[in-house]
Design a protein around this motif. Sequence first.
Motif, PDB file in Angstrom:
ATOM      1  N   CYS A  36       0.834  -1.213   0.000  1.00  0.00           N
ATOM      2  CA  CYS A  36       0.000   0.000   0.000  1.00  0.00           C
ATOM      3  C   CYS A  36       0.865   1.258   0.000  1.00  0.00           C
ATOM      4  N   LEU A  37       1.922   1.201   0.838  1.00  0.00           N
ATOM      5  CA  LEU A  37       2.813   2.362   0.928  1.00  0.00           C
ATOM      6  C   LEU A  37       3.510   2.618  -0.406  1.00  0.00           C
ATOM      7  N   ILE A  38       4.006   1.532  -1.024  1.00  0.00           N
ATOM      8  CA  ILE A  38       4.675   1.667  -2.328  1.00  0.00           C
ATOM      9  C   ILE A  38       3.717   2.216  -3.367  1.00  0.00           C
ATOM     10  N   LEU A  39       2.462   1.694  -3.330  1.00  0.00           N
ATOM     11  CA  LEU A  39       1.446   2.159  -4.287  1.00  0.00           C
ATOM     12  C   LEU A  39       1.155   3.641  -4.107  1.00  0.00           C
ATOM     13  N   MET A  40       1.079   4.066  -2.821  1.00  0.00           N
ATOM     14  CA  MET A  40       0.821   5.479  -2.523  1.00  0.00           C
ATOM     15  C   MET A  40       1.957   6.359  -3.037  1.00  0.00           C
ATOM     16  N   ILE A  41       3.189   5.909  -2.788  1.00  0.00           N
ATOM     17  CA  ILE A  41       4.353   6.686  -3.239  1.00  0.00           C
ATOM     18  C   ILE A  41       4.384   6.736  -4.760  1.00  0.00           C
ATOM     19  N   HIS A  42       4.119   5.567  -5.386  1.00  0.00           N
ATOM     20  CA  HIS A  42       4.140   5.505  -6.850  1.00  0.00           C
ATOM     21  C   HIS A  42       3.085   6.421  -7.455  1.00  0.00           C
ATOM     22  N   THR A  43       1.891   6.402  -6.843  1.00  0.00           N
ATOM     23  CA  THR A  43       0.802   7.264  -7.320  1.00  0.00           C
ATOM     24  C   THR A  43       1.160   8.726  -7.183  1.00  0.00           C
ATOM     25  N   ALA A  44       1.782   9.063  -6.027  1.00  0.00           N
ATOM     26  CA  ALA A  44       2.192  10.460  -5.814  1.00  0.00           C
ATOM     27  C   ALA A  44       3.225  10.881  -6.835  1.00  0.00           C
ATOM     28  N   LEU A  45       4.182   9.959  -7.115  1.00  0.00           N
ATOM     29  CA  LEU A  45       5.208  10.284  -8.100  1.00  0.00           C
ATOM     30  C   LEU A  45       4.609  10.440  -9.487  1.00  0.00           C
ATOM     31  N   LEU A  46       3.641   9.571  -9.804  1.00  0.00           N
ATOM     32  CA  LEU A  46       2.971   9.673 -11.096  1.00  0.00           C
ATOM     33  C   LEU A  46       2.262  11.005 -11.235  1.00  0.00           C
ATOM     34  N   LYS A  47       1.599  11.407 -10.158  1.00  0.00           N
ATOM     35  CA  LYS A  47       0.874  12.680 -10.194  1.00  0.00           C
ATOM     36  C   LYS A  47       1.838  13.841 -10.361  1.00  0.00           C
ATOM     37  N   THR A  48       2.948  13.769  -9.615  1.00  0.00           N
ATOM     38  CA  THR A  48       3.947  14.826  -9.734  1.00  0.00           C
ATOM     39  C   THR A  48       4.504  14.869 -11.149  1.00  0.00           C
ATOM     40  N   GLY A  49       4.835  13.672 -11.669  1.00  0.00           N
ATOM     41  CA  GLY A  49       5.365  13.603 -13.021  1.00  0.00           C
ATOM     42  C   GLY A  49       4.375  14.120 -14.036  1.00  0.00           C
ATOM     43  N   LYS A  50       3.111  13.757 -13.856  1.00  0.00           N
ATOM     44  CA  LYS A  50       2.082  14.198 -14.797  1.00  0.00           C
ATOM     45  C   LYS A  50       1.945  15.712 -14.774  1.00  0.00           C
ATOM     46  N   ALA A  51       1.936  16.285 -13.563  1.00  0.00           N
ATOM     47  CA  ALA A  51       1.799  17.741 -13.443  1.00  0.00           C
ATOM     48  C   ALA A  51       2.962  18.436 -14.119  1.00  0.00           C
ATOM     49  N   GLU A  52       4.166  17.891 -13.898  1.00  0.00           N
ATOM     50  CA  GLU A  52       5.331  18.514 -14.514  1.00  0.00           C
ATOM     51  C   GLU A  52       5.311  18.355 -16.024  1.00  0.00           C
ATOM     52  N   ASP A  53       4.884  17.153 -16.486  1.00  0.00           N
ATOM     53  CA  ASP A  53       4.792  16.959 -17.936  1.00  0.00           C
ATOM     54  C   ASP A  53       3.832  17.954 -18.552  1.00  0.00           C
ATOM     55  N   GLN A  54       2.683  18.139 -17.888  1.00  0.00           N
ATOM     56  CA  GLN A  54       1.682  19.050 -18.425  1.00  0.00           C
ATOM     57  C   GLN A  54       2.194  20.486 -18.419  1.00  0.00           C
ATOM     58  N   SER A  55       2.945  20.837 -17.365  1.00  0.00           N
ATOM     59  CA  SER A  55       3.416  22.215 -17.284  1.00  0.00           C
ATOM     60  C   SER A  55       4.586  22.465 -18.230  1.00  0.00           C
ATOM     61  N   ILE A  56       5.326  21.407 -18.569  1.00  0.00           N
ATOM     62  CA  ILE A  56       6.468  21.580 -19.458  1.00  0.00           C
ATOM     63  C   ILE A  56       6.033  21.519 -20.921  1.00  0.00           C
ATOM     64  N   VAL A  57       5.276  20.503 -21.263  1.00  0.00           N
ATOM     65  CA  VAL A  57       4.936  20.306 -22.665  1.00  0.00           C
ATOM     66  C   VAL A  57       3.460  19.957 -22.820  1.00  0.00           C
ATOM     67  N   LYS A  58       2.657  20.942 -23.132  1.00  0.00           N
ATOM     68  CA  LYS A  58       1.274  20.666 -23.495  1.00  0.00           C
ATOM     69  C   LYS A  58       1.164  20.552 -25.012  1.00  0.00           C
ATOM     70  N   THR A  59       2.245  20.942 -25.690  1.00  0.00           N
ATOM     71  CA  THR A  59       2.254  20.873 -27.145  1.00  0.00           C
ATOM     72  C   THR A  59       2.137  19.419 -27.581  1.00  0.00           C
ATOM     73  N   PRO A  60       1.294  19.118 -28.555  1.00  0.00           N
ATOM     74  CA  PRO A  60       1.186  17.735 -29.035  1.00  0.00           C
ATOM     75  C   PRO A  60       2.466  17.294 -29.722  1.00  0.00           C
ATOM     76  N   ASP A  61       2.559  16.004 -29.980  1.00  0.00           N
ATOM     77  CA  ASP A  61       3.705  15.439 -30.683  1.00  0.00           C
ATOM     78  C   ASP A  61       3.827  16.109 -32.052  1.00  0.00           C
ATOM     79  N   LEU A  62       4.944  16.771 -32.278  1.00  0.00           N
ATOM     80  CA  LEU A  62       5.137  17.524 -33.521  1.00  0.00           C
ATOM     81  C   LEU A  62       5.908  16.746 -34.587  1.00  0.00           C
ATOM     82  N   SER A  63       6.220  15.503 -34.288  1.00  0.00           N
ATOM     83  CA  SER A  63       7.003  14.725 -35.262  1.00  0.00           C
ATOM     84  C   SER A  63       6.211  14.441 -36.535  1.00  0.00           C
TER      85      SER A  63
END
Length: 395
Positions: A31-58
């Motif tokens: 449960c603890l690992i899942l909570m930490i993983h979820t928190a990290l995912l949320k943090t990563g998602k927030a940072e991804d959204q704040s860094i690059v909202k631009t769609p894939d330009l390839s």
Amino acid sequence: ILSNRLSVLWKIQVIIKMKIKRVVYTFLAACLILMIHTALLKTGKAEDQSIVKTPDLSHHPVYSKYKFNNAENVINLGVQPLYSPTGFITEVMKRDAVLRKDLSALGMEVRFYAFFKGGDVNWFLRKGNIDVGIGGDMPAITAAATMDTVIPALIQQGFTSVVAKRSMLIRELRGKKIGYAFGSNAHYALLKALSSGRLSEDHVKLIPMDVNEMPEALQSGKVTAFSAWEPTPAITLMKYPENVVIHRYLSSGYIYFTKIFSDKYPEVVRQIVAAEIRALRWMQSSRENLLKASEWALQASERLTMQKVELSVEENASLAEDDILGIASAPIIPQNDLRQNGSLFTEFEFLKALNQIPASANWKKVHGSFDLQIMIDVVTHSKEYKLNEFNYDIE
């Protein structure tokens, strides 16, 4: 016998209790690992959204055709023909025989790639396809906050505008559709304008689009207003005189390098900065030169958009004179802009509050990306860097 049986039962109970404890501990740990993983995912998602909202330009219809050469001796430079007057400056730099010769002496060559906006430039900078980019305040700060960059020179200093179908107050945009180019300095100017009318982006409908699409989108009613840099507002007002500028914001633009490239090729960085200074001085030295650069910039814009620019060479040149071409012979970044609570710091804090850059970003890193010494080196060694030696491919 009874005593033996009791002993066995006691041992069995101990074993069962130990197994239950292990199961409970394992469950709690999971449960603890899942909570930490979820928190990290949320943090990563927030940072991804704040860094690059631009769609894939390839797979972008224009950019997907680019063949980037990432050989050690090739410098890939991302430019913006639709961003006045940076389009003037970079088109002159493209034709600079002095730059080509001095880079060749260093075993290097430069190639230019056109982009619609600074957010697109950053996407390819982040991917490693280009080494040098040009962008307004917001792209430059975003790049500095999320990547390791070096920003040595100013390349634009003028107004971005919010243009509407009629005269209206900013607060009247509530619930309305507004065209904008994500990740651009005009995006930041729009957010700032909305804030002045006590609105946020949640109170309006932001419609992402390229700047060349905005005049027609406004005219057709697809949007009620748009936010853009010059020459798009001027083109719109010229073509549709009933439209009105309802807000203006003084912005700046920069040329910036990846730190890896800057550290590896410090002399190349100085040669490119020298070419920018030469371009400014050449255009300022005669009206004929400015008009020639204006013509080149319009041609580059039309090649990128495959559309005719509704602006004459003269009109385009006049817009450029109201920007950095009219105020500076060397594109020096004002130190006041970099001070605590200066214009760039205020923008940095504003973008962070709006989650446009990560909450973890710190001003010290962004501030450290601005290297004023490079410009000082080039200007103080003007003969060595041939700042007044003009040799351009005119035809």
